[in-house]
Scaffold this motif. Structure first.
Motif, short mmCIF file in Angstrom:
data_model
loop_
_atom_site.label_atom_id
_atom_site.label_comp_id
_atom_site.label_asym_id
_atom_site.label_seq_id
_atom_site.Cartn_x
_atom_site.Cartn_y
_atom_site.Cartn_z
N ALA A 1 10.07 13.87 24.73
CA ALA A 1 9.35 12.60 24.67
C ALA A 1 9.95 11.75 23.57
O ALA A 1 10.57 12.25 22.63
N LEU A 2 9.75 10.44 23.69
CA LEU A 2 10.23 9.49 22.69
C LEU A 2 9.16 8.43 22.51
O LEU A 2 8.60 7.93 23.48
N THR A 3 8.86 8.09 21.24
CA THR A 3 7.82 7.11 20.97
C THR A 3 8.41 5.78 20.54
O THR A 3 9.49 5.73 19.93
N PHE A 4 7.69 4.70 20.86
CA PHE A 4 8.13 3.34 20.61
C PHE A 4 7.06 2.58 19.83
O PHE A 4 5.89 2.96 19.81
N ALA A 5 7.47 1.44 19.26
CA ALA A 5 6.54 0.62 18.49
C ALA A 5 5.47 -0.01 19.38
O ALA A 5 4.39 -0.33 18.90
N SER A 6 5.75 -0.19 20.67
CA SER A 6 4.76 -0.74 21.60
C SER A 6 5.11 -0.31 23.02
O SER A 6 6.26 0.04 23.31
N GLY A 7 4.11 -0.38 23.90
CA GLY A 7 4.37 -0.11 25.30
C GLY A 7 5.30 -1.15 25.90
O GLY A 7 6.12 -0.85 26.78
N PHE A 8 5.19 -2.39 25.44
CA PHE A 8 6.07 -3.47 25.91
C PHE A 8 7.52 -3.13 25.59
O PHE A 8 8.41 -3.25 26.45
#
Length: 387
Positions: free
Chosen positions: A103-110
């Protein structure tokens, strides 16, 4: 000196004349089924906090503990300063929760949607996108150098005809929301998986509004339909049912490594703070340990849809906790929203550009925190307004 932005006030006045000028208000209490809006207590039917976790004290405690361990700011992007332990733990837990390799996380779903699409499709490729996909998906297709083909909402025959015409492209990417944010209806995922396999296409889905709500373990509609091994790319957000902030992608290890190397919003964004990662670790545990939250939510949504349809309101094809009361005109949607506000309920009117002209609606978002009294109050109000 001349003002290079002198054109803006005139354009704002134009929006004002069209009654489309939006303003920001201060929410004076914590998120939850009740909220103070413009200093008036309201039953909150506007939030995406589906599992009533945004103000859960366990998330607050976990966030505070993460700050004590790691501080607040991350300093730079993960590729520059690395990621904190909480962030690494969250990505490990998220992959386990979703049943994927990584998995990889981002600052926003956008940022996740826009960046992943651009990383997967380039010049010489083609993207096939549902006409009612979220703005982040639409903007992602625009950022990509790939050719874009838009198919009518959930129209499988049209999509297949497009796929038949796309054999000369290097790669094909089908992208869709799984649960559409305004209509509350579901993508035909089994059929989309079949088409992707038949025409050698990648299938990317956005589970933003389904994560935590659908599936035996709360993984979303891919789990609900038994398609987790057939969908190559799954995007989601922490900012809805999980009560936090940020976006994520789950999938194979090669996919995640490719995104680390090629996904611009990930590479060039400061890593999210440890506090959010700590809170989201707590949220994942709650989703696992308290499945009654999602079963209760969906039961309430089924009851409310039944009541509103009996009154005579049009709800489209909603099958979820998002219930659109479709009224058509912008004036009617905003008038009904204002009347509900005066009756103590925050139910937003949705108008262009969020929906096409002629498809304006009231968007009801349910939370498992809503009581039967909350629902009865809403039904009574919409019964009165229907007369």
């Amino acid at each position: 000196m001349p003002d290079p932005l002198a054109w803006i006030p005139e354009q704002l006045e134009l929006l004002e004349s069209l009654e489309r000028r939006r303003t920001i208000h201060i929410r004076s209490t914590q998120q939850g089924p009740n909220v103070a809006w413009k200093d008036r207590e309201q039953i909150n039917f506007s939030s995406n906090d589906y599992l009533n976790l945004a103000a859960d004290p366990r998330l607050q405690a976990a966030a505070c503990a993460a700050i004590e361990r790691e501080g607040w700011g991350s300093g730079a992007s993960p590729l520059i300063t690395g990621r904190g332990q909480s962030q690494a733990d969250l990505e490990t837990a998220l992959a386990q929760f979703e049943g994927t390799a990584a998995a990889l996380t981002f600052a926003s779903g956008f940022a996740a949607n826009a960046g992943v699409i651009d990383a997967l499709a380039d010049r010489g490729d083609v993207i096939l996108s549902d006409s009612k996909n979220h703005a982040s998906i639409i903007d992602g297709t625009r950022l990509s150098k790939a050719t874009v083909r838009v198919y009518p909402h959930r129209h499988l025959d049209y999509l297949e005809n497009l796929l038949k015409q796309c054999g000369t492209f290097r790669r094909r990417l089908i992208v869709t929301d799984t649960l559409f944010s305004m209509d509350g209806d579901l993508a035909p995922l089994p059929e989309l998986a079949n088409l992707a396999e038949a025409y050698d296409a990648m299938l990317m889905v956005d589970e933003a509004h389904a994560t935590g709500v659908f599936g035996a373990n709360g993984r979303g509609l891919c789990e609900h339909f038994g398609l987790e091994d057939r969908v190559a790319v799954r995007v989601g957000t922490f900012s809805k049912a999980l009560g936090g902030h940020g976006g994520f992608v789950v999938g194979s290890q090669p996919l995640i490594e490719w995104l680390v190397n090629r996904c611009r919003p990930y590479i060039f964004s400061t890593a999210p703070p440890a506090a959010n990662a700590g809170a989201m670790l707590a949220a994942l545990r709650i989703v696992h340990d308290e499945p009654q939250r999602r079963t209760d939510l969906l039961a309430k949504a089924t009851w409310l849809r039944t009541q509103l349809r009996e009154i005579g309101w049009s709800l489209g094809d909603s099958e979820s906790q998002i219930i659109p009361v479709i009224v058509g005109t912008e004036n009617l949607a905003m008038s009904l929203s204002a009347k509900l506000y005066e009756m103590g309920m925050l139910v937003p009117g949705i108008r262009p550009p969020s929906v096409p002209d002629g498809e304006c609606l009231l968007r009801i978002s349910l939370s498992c925190g809503h009581t039967q009294q909350h629902l009865d109050t809403l039904v009574a109000a919409l019964t009165e307004l229907r007369l």
